[in-house]
Design a protein around this motif. Structure first.
Motif, PDB file in Angstrom:
ATOM      1  N   HIS A  35      97.709  34.275  55.093  1.00 35.74           N
ATOM      2  CA  HIS A  35      98.973  34.681  55.716  1.00 35.74           C
ATOM      3  C   HIS A  35      99.923  35.262  54.662  1.00 35.74           C
ATOM      4  O   HIS A  35     100.531  36.315  54.879  1.00 35.74           O
ATOM      5  CB  HIS A  35      99.620  33.477  56.412  1.00 35.74           C
ATOM      6  CG  HIS A  35     101.022  33.721  56.847  1.00 35.74           C
ATOM      7  ND1 HIS A  35     101.342  34.499  57.940  1.00 35.74           N
ATOM      8  CD2 HIS A  35     102.200  33.304  56.312  1.00 35.74           C
ATOM      9  CE1 HIS A  35     102.666  34.544  58.059  1.00 35.74           C
ATOM     10  NE2 HIS A  35     103.201  33.827  57.084  1.00 35.74           N
ATOM     11  N   ALA A  36     100.051  34.587  53.529  1.00 35.15           N
ATOM     12  CA  ALA A  36     100.937  35.059  52.462  1.00 35.15           C
ATOM     13  C   ALA A  36     100.524  36.452  51.990  1.00 35.15           C
ATOM     14  O   ALA A  36     101.377  37.305  51.715  1.00 35.15           O
ATOM     15  CB  ALA A  36     100.933  34.075  51.296  1.00 35.15           C
ATOM     16  N   HIS A  42     101.720  39.055  49.172  1.00 35.33           N
ATOM     17  CA  HIS A  42     101.305  38.383  47.947  1.00 35.33           C
ATOM     18  C   HIS A  42      99.836  38.701  47.701  1.00 35.33           C
ATOM     19  O   HIS A  42      99.117  39.100  48.617  1.00 35.33           O
ATOM     20  CB  HIS A  42     101.480  36.863  48.067  1.00 35.33           C
ATOM     21  CG  HIS A  42     102.905  36.436  48.173  1.00 35.33           C
ATOM     22  ND1 HIS A  42     103.747  36.382  47.085  1.00 35.33           N
ATOM     23  CD2 HIS A  42     103.637  36.051  49.239  1.00 35.33           C
ATOM     24  CE1 HIS A  42     104.937  35.978  47.476  1.00 35.33           C
ATOM     25  NE2 HIS A  42     104.906  35.774  48.786  1.00 35.33           N
ATOM     26  N   THR A  43      99.384  38.530  46.488  1.00 36.99           N
ATOM     27  CA  THR A  43      97.979  38.720  46.171  1.00 36.99           C
ATOM     28  C   THR A  43      97.263  37.391  46.357  1.00 36.99           C
ATOM     29  O   THR A  43      97.670  36.381  45.777  1.00 36.99           O
ATOM     30  CB  THR A  43      97.813  39.192  44.717  1.00 36.99           C
ATOM     31  OG1 THR A  43      98.500  40.439  44.568  1.00 36.99           O
ATOM     32  CG2 THR A  43      96.346  39.361  44.357  1.00 36.99           C
ATOM     33  N   SER A  45      94.971  34.907  45.436  1.00 41.25           N
ATOM     34  CA  SER A  45      94.300  34.610  44.176  1.00 41.25           C
ATOM     35  C   SER A  45      94.183  33.098  44.033  1.00 41.25           C
ATOM     36  O   SER A  45      94.829  32.345  44.763  1.00 41.25           O
ATOM     37  CB  SER A  45      95.121  35.162  43.016  1.00 41.25           C
ATOM     38  OG  SER A  45      96.369  34.486  42.938  1.00 41.25           O
ATOM     39  N   PRO A  46      93.385  32.638  43.088  1.00 44.62           N
ATOM     40  CA  PRO A  46      93.317  31.191  42.841  1.00 44.62           C
ATOM     41  C   PRO A  46      94.694  30.612  42.495  1.00 44.62           C
ATOM     42  O   PRO A  46      95.014  29.491  42.905  1.00 44.62           O
ATOM     43  CB  PRO A  46      92.355  31.076  41.651  1.00 44.62           C
ATOM     44  CG  PRO A  46      91.486  32.287  41.754  1.00 44.62           C
ATOM     45  CD  PRO A  46      92.393  33.375  42.286  1.00 44.62           C
ATOM     46  N   GLU A  47      95.522  31.383  41.794  1.00 45.26           N
ATOM     47  CA  GLU A  47      96.860  30.904  41.441  1.00 45.26           C
ATOM     48  C   GLU A  47      97.719  30.722  42.689  1.00 45.26           C
ATOM     49  O   GLU A  47      98.442  29.729  42.818  1.00 45.26           O
ATOM     50  CB  GLU A  47      97.538  31.880  40.474  1.00 45.26           C
ATOM     51  CG  GLU A  47      96.901  31.934  39.097  1.00 45.26           C
ATOM     52  CD  GLU A  47      95.648  32.821  39.036  1.00 45.26           C
ATOM     53  OE1 GLU A  47      95.397  33.619  39.985  1.00 45.26           O
ATOM     54  OE2 GLU A  47      94.912  32.706  38.043  1.00 45.26           O
ATOM     55  N   LEU A  48      97.663  31.686  43.609  1.00 48.26           N
ATOM     56  CA  LEU A  48      98.420  31.571  44.856  1.00 48.26           C
ATOM     57  C   LEU A  48      97.957  30.348  45.636  1.00 48.26           C
ATOM     58  O   LEU A  48      98.772  29.578  46.141  1.00 48.26           O
ATOM     59  CB  LEU A  48      98.265  32.827  45.717  1.00 48.26           C
ATOM     60  CG  LEU A  48      98.920  32.735  47.103  1.00 48.26           C
ATOM     61  CD1 LEU A  48     100.438  32.642  46.973  1.00 48.26           C
ATOM     62  CD2 LEU A  48      98.523  33.916  47.968  1.00 48.26           C
ATOM     63  N   ARG A  49      96.653  30.152  45.720  1.00 48.72           N
ATOM     64  CA  ARG A  49      96.130  29.006  46.479  1.00 48.72           C
ATOM     65  C   ARG A  49      96.571  27.678  45.868  1.00 48.72           C
ATOM     66  O   ARG A  49      96.874  26.734  46.590  1.00 48.72           O
ATOM     67  CB  ARG A  49      94.614  29.100  46.605  1.00 48.72           C
ATOM     68  CG  ARG A  49      94.239  30.249  47.547  1.00 48.72           C
ATOM     69  CD  ARG A  49      92.765  30.426  47.733  1.00 48.72           C
ATOM     70  NE  ARG A  49      92.523  31.553  48.613  1.00 48.72           N
ATOM     71  CZ  ARG A  49      91.891  31.482  49.767  1.00 48.72           C
ATOM     72  NH1 ARG A  49      91.413  30.331  50.189  1.00 48.72           N
ATOM     73  NH2 ARG A  49      91.724  32.555  50.504  1.00 48.72           N
ATOM     74  N   GLU A  50      96.686  27.615  44.551  1.00 47.81           N
ATOM     75  CA  GLU A  50      97.184  26.387  43.921  1.00 47.81           C
ATOM     76  C   GLU A  50      98.672  26.201  44.190  1.00 47.81           C
ATOM     77  O   GLU A  50      99.121  25.072  44.384  1.00 47.81           O
ATOM     78  CB  GLU A  50      96.886  26.384  42.421  1.00 47.81           C
ATOM     79  CG  GLU A  50      95.438  26.070  42.112  1.00 47.81           C
ATOM     80  CD  GLU A  50      94.928  24.793  42.794  1.00 47.81           C
ATOM     81  OE1 GLU A  50      95.567  23.726  42.656  1.00 47.81           O
ATOM     82  OE2 GLU A  50      93.893  24.864  43.490  1.00 47.81           O
TER      83      GLU A  50
END
Length: 63
Positions: A35-36, A42-43, A45-50
């Protein structure tokens, strides 16, 4: 297992998004990250998921 919630209303955006996602932690992280990326540009990415994982809250128990 405690269900988790991601609530866009708690994070200001230009769109005033009102989406709330609830479910098991991995489901919510995946859906909220997608959704983000698709709505808020937003991209995904693993960083976003964290970051998403860190913002999750426990769903209140229903009566």
């Amino acid at each position: 297992m405690t269900r988790k919630i991601a609530d866009c209303r708690k994070y200001p955006s230009e769109m005033n998004c009102s989406l709330t996602i609830a479910g098991e932690e991995e489901e919510v992280v995946r859906a909220a990250s997608e959704h983000a990326a698709s709505v808020h540009q937003h991209t995904d990415s693993p960083e976003l998921r964290e970051q998403v994982r860190g913002m999750l809250e426990d769903e209140p128990a229903t009566v």
